[in-house]
Every structure is written in structure tokens, then in C-alpha cells.
Design a protein around this motif. Structure first.
Motif, mmCIF file in Angstrom:
data_model
loop_
_atom_site.group_PDB
_atom_site.id
_atom_site.type_symbol
_atom_site.label_atom_id
_atom_site.label_comp_id
_atom_site.label_asym_id
_atom_site.label_seq_id
_atom_site.Cartn_x
_atom_site.Cartn_y
_atom_site.Cartn_z
ATOM 1 N N LEU A 1 9.053 19.772 53.729
ATOM 2 C CA LEU A 1 8.467 19.249 55.088
ATOM 3 C C LEU A 1 7.602 20.727 55.516
ATOM 4 O O LEU A 1 6.477 20.369 56.026
ATOM 5 C CB LEU A 1 9.697 19.343 56.123
ATOM 6 N N LEU A 2 7.994 21.776 55.271
ATOM 7 C CA LEU A 2 7.005 22.851 55.746
ATOM 8 C C LEU A 2 5.787 22.914 54.950
ATOM 9 O O LEU A 2 4.543 22.987 55.602
ATOM 10 C CB LEU A 2 7.811 24.282 55.301
ATOM 11 N N ILE A 3 5.722 22.551 53.649
ATOM 12 C CA ILE A 3 4.332 22.549 52.834
ATOM 13 C C ILE A 3 3.549 21.393 53.601
ATOM 14 O O ILE A 3 2.339 21.464 53.612
ATOM 15 C CB ILE A 3 4.636 22.463 51.575
ATOM 16 N N PHE A 4 4.335 20.293 53.575
ATOM 17 C CA PHE A 4 3.619 18.931 54.122
ATOM 18 C C PHE A 4 2.819 19.252 55.530
ATOM 19 O O PHE A 4 1.933 18.822 55.745
ATOM 20 C CB PHE A 4 4.655 17.832 54.295
ATOM 21 N N ILE A 5 3.632 19.908 56.418
ATOM 22 C CA ILE A 5 2.975 20.041 57.693
ATOM 23 C C ILE A 5 1.803 20.966 57.651
ATOM 24 O O ILE A 5 0.632 20.923 58.103
ATOM 25 C CB ILE A 5 4.159 20.632 58.551
ATOM 26 N N ILE B 1 4.642 25.303 64.486
ATOM 27 C CA ILE B 1 5.312 24.497 63.454
ATOM 28 C C ILE B 1 6.399 23.759 64.190
ATOM 29 O O ILE B 1 6.550 22.490 63.663
ATOM 30 C CB ILE B 1 5.725 25.553 62.355
ATOM 31 N N LEU B 2 7.192 24.292 64.968
ATOM 32 C CA LEU B 2 8.156 23.485 65.770
ATOM 33 C C LEU B 2 7.628 22.273 66.200
ATOM 34 O O LEU B 2 8.231 21.149 66.282
ATOM 35 C CB LEU B 2 8.800 24.263 66.514
ATOM 36 N N LYS B 3 6.551 22.405 66.867
ATOM 37 C CA LYS B 3 5.952 21.157 67.662
ATOM 38 C C LYS B 3 5.631 20.293 66.652
ATOM 39 O O LYS B 3 5.816 18.916 66.810
ATOM 40 C CB LYS B 3 4.517 21.960 68.382
ATOM 41 N N CYS B 4 4.974 20.577 65.547
ATOM 42 C CA CYS B 4 4.707 19.608 64.363
ATOM 43 C C CYS B 4 6.131 18.773 63.830
ATOM 44 O O CYS B 4 5.900 17.637 63.791
ATOM 45 C CB CYS B 4 3.976 20.322 63.236
ATOM 46 N N ASN C 1 7.084 16.341 66.211
ATOM 47 C CA ASN C 1 6.115 15.237 66.466
ATOM 48 C C ASN C 1 6.488 14.379 65.117
ATOM 49 O O ASN C 1 6.628 13.106 65.681
ATOM 50 C CB ASN C 1 4.742 15.615 66.192
ATOM 51 N N ILE C 2 6.817 15.039 63.986
ATOM 52 C CA ILE C 2 7.325 14.003 62.898
ATOM 53 C C ILE C 2 8.344 13.118 63.329
ATOM 54 O O ILE C 2 8.635 12.210 62.874
ATOM 55 C CB ILE C 2 7.242 15.011 61.855
#
Length: 285
Positions: free
Chosen positions: A11-15, A266-269, A272-273
Motif C-alpha cells: 500500500l505504501l509503495i502504491f500510494i 501519506i495518512l491523507k492518501c 482517501n483510498i
């Protein structure tokens, strides 16, 4: 733990890759860390699960060396990436006006290439030395993965060179990285406490908080595991096993959680997901 590690780091890489506003040096280095964490976990945990779930306790010598190579390469690479992160924070806090000039995308790409090259060049001789050993005692490895010291203790050859290379690697590579990180943070803290306002000091400290947490989670279990192996004759085997498992399981598990929770962008993204996923599921229902 493995499934959470896979999900969190993926998830981190995708964001970071899909959000253009996160295509900045700090986040690109975080994506490198997540990639290395995936490699570290995947080279280690599936075989352990095969042992526990299906009693598949056999592994060929070639596969054992391959697993050992990727575990150690990942470990050395993670140490180098943490050093790159503190360099990023040093420039951002101590020389902010030149941040975008110094840390360009080209520089980040060269950092990534340097991390891979350094890790390979350091670990390949380590694995080569193990490959030359003759094993005549037993083929039972008292670990859930091919840990270097556990393998070398099965040999009937002199392991002095291999053992001293491991010590030199720990001191000159991991130790040097840790020392450079400590010196850099000393300079960063000196700059922070010279800032004129309390708000600016707190903001600067907040930008370093996630990296400090990740660094402590990485070096602390590795340090204790290394010490335990040096005094392995007086420490029970299950303690050595536990420590060896901790330093390859805990950092990849917690690193993405730390960055996804403590880093506002990153937390906002992430929110949102999950919000989009919930909205779609509610529409479908």
C-alpha cells in the motif's frame, strides 16, 4: 504478521508511486525502504510458514545460500536507506534553501543504485566463504531460516575467516552507518534548537519522528541479536531463535504503519483510498 507486512508495504509503495505530489525525495526513499522490507520478509517468512504449516523442513544447500544472500542483502540495504533518510532530513533542516537543488530525482536514483551495488558487493564474499566450507557434522539447522552463524557452526572446517568477515561487516558497515546517523542527528538537533520559535522547533522535530522510530526498530533487535550470537554458548537456543526472528519480522511489519500514521500526506492518501473503497462497496450494495 507476514500478511500485514505485505499489505502495509505494498500500500505504501502504491500510494507513493501513484500520487504525483508524493514524488519528492523523502517519499521516494520511503518507497525504497518499503521495497526492501518486502524483499526481507518474502525471502524469510514463506519458508518458515512451510515448516510450521506443512512440516516441510528440508531445503537444498543452494536454496539455503540464496535465502541467506537475500536476507543479508536486504538487511545491509535497509541500513543504507536509513542513512539516506537521515541525509535527506539533514538537508531539509540544516540547508532548506538548497534542498531541491541537492536532492534531485537523478541524485535519488543514484542513491538507489549505490544501495544495491554496495549491498551486493559486501554480501557476495560472505556467501562465497560459506559456500567453500565443508559440512561433515549434521545437516540440521536449528533455525527457521538459513541464518549465517547457525550454518557456519555445522561445518568441520576452520571458520575464522568467515567469522571475522562477519564481525568486520557488522562493525565497518552497520556500525559505520549507525555512527553516521548519530552524528547527523547531532547536527540536526543542534540546528533545531537554534531555531527562533517553539513552533518551528516542534515542526522540525516532527519531521524526524517517524525516521527515529524506524531507526530504533531496525537497529535495536539487530544489535541484541548480534550480541547474543557472540555469547551463544551461555544463551539458550530458543532465545537466539527468537531474536533472529525478531530483527527480520518486526521492522518490515511496523515501518509502513509508522509512516502511514505519522506522516500527514501519506495518512491523507490512505484515508482517501479506504473512503473510495467504502463508497464503491456501498454503491454496489
Amino acid at each position: 504478521m507476514y500478511f500485514v507486512t505485505l499489505f502495509g508495504n505494498s500500500l505504501l509503495i502504491f500510494i507513493i508511486l501513484t500520487e504525483r505530489r508524493l514524488h519528492e525525495p523523502m517519499y521516494l526513499i520511503v518507497s525504497m525502504l518499503a521495497t526492501v522490507d518486502l524483499l526481507l520478509s518474502t525471502s524469510r517468512v514463506p519458508k518458515m510458514l512451510a515448516v510450521f504449516w506443512f512440516r516441510v523442513g528440508e531445503i537444498s544447500f543452494a536454496a539455503c545460500l540464496t535465502q541467506m544472500f537475500f536476507i543479508h542483502v536486504s538487511f545491509i540495504a535497509e541500513s543504507a536507506i536509513l542513512l539516506a533518510m537521515v541525509f535527506d532530513r539533514y538537508i531539509a533542516i540544516c540547508d532548506p534553501l538548497r534542498y531541491t537543488m541537492i536532492l534531485t530525482k537523478s541524485v535519488i536514483e543514484k542513491m538507489g543504485l549505490a544501495v544495491v551495488t554496495r549491498s551486493f558487493c559486501i554480501i557476495f564474499p560472505h556467501i562465497f566463504l560459506v559456500k567453500q566450507l565443508k559440512f561433515c557434522r549434521t545437516n540440521r539447522v536449528p533455525h527457521t531460516y538459513c541464518e549465517h552463524m547457525a550454518i557456519t557452526r555445522l561445518t568441520c572446517d576452520d571458520i575464522t575467516v568467515s567469522a571475522w568477515y562477519g564481525v568486520a561487516l557488522a562493525v565497518l558497515v552497520i556500525g559505520l552507518d549507525a555512527m553516521l546517523i548519530a552524528v547527523s542527528y547531532g547536527l540536526i538537533l543542534r540546528t533545531i534548537f537554534r531555531l527562533p520559535s517553539t513552533d518551528s522547533r516542534l515542526k522540525a522535530l516532527h519531521t524526524c519522528s517517524s525516521h527515529l522510530c524506524v531507526m530504533l526498530m531496525f537497529y535495536t533487535p539487530a544489535f541484541f541479536s548480534s550480541l547474543a550470537h557472540r555469547f551463544g554458548h551461555i544463551i539458550p537456543g530458543y532465545i537466539l531463535n527468537l531474536l533472529a526472528n525478531l530483527y527480520v519480522l518486526i521492522p518490515p511489519l511496523l515501518n509502513p504503519i509508522v509512516y502511514e500514521v505519522t506522516t500527514k500526506e501519506i495518512l491523507k492518501c490512505v484515508i482517501n483510498i479506504f473512503h473510495r473503497c467504502i463508497s464503491r462497496s456501498s454503491l454496489l450494495s
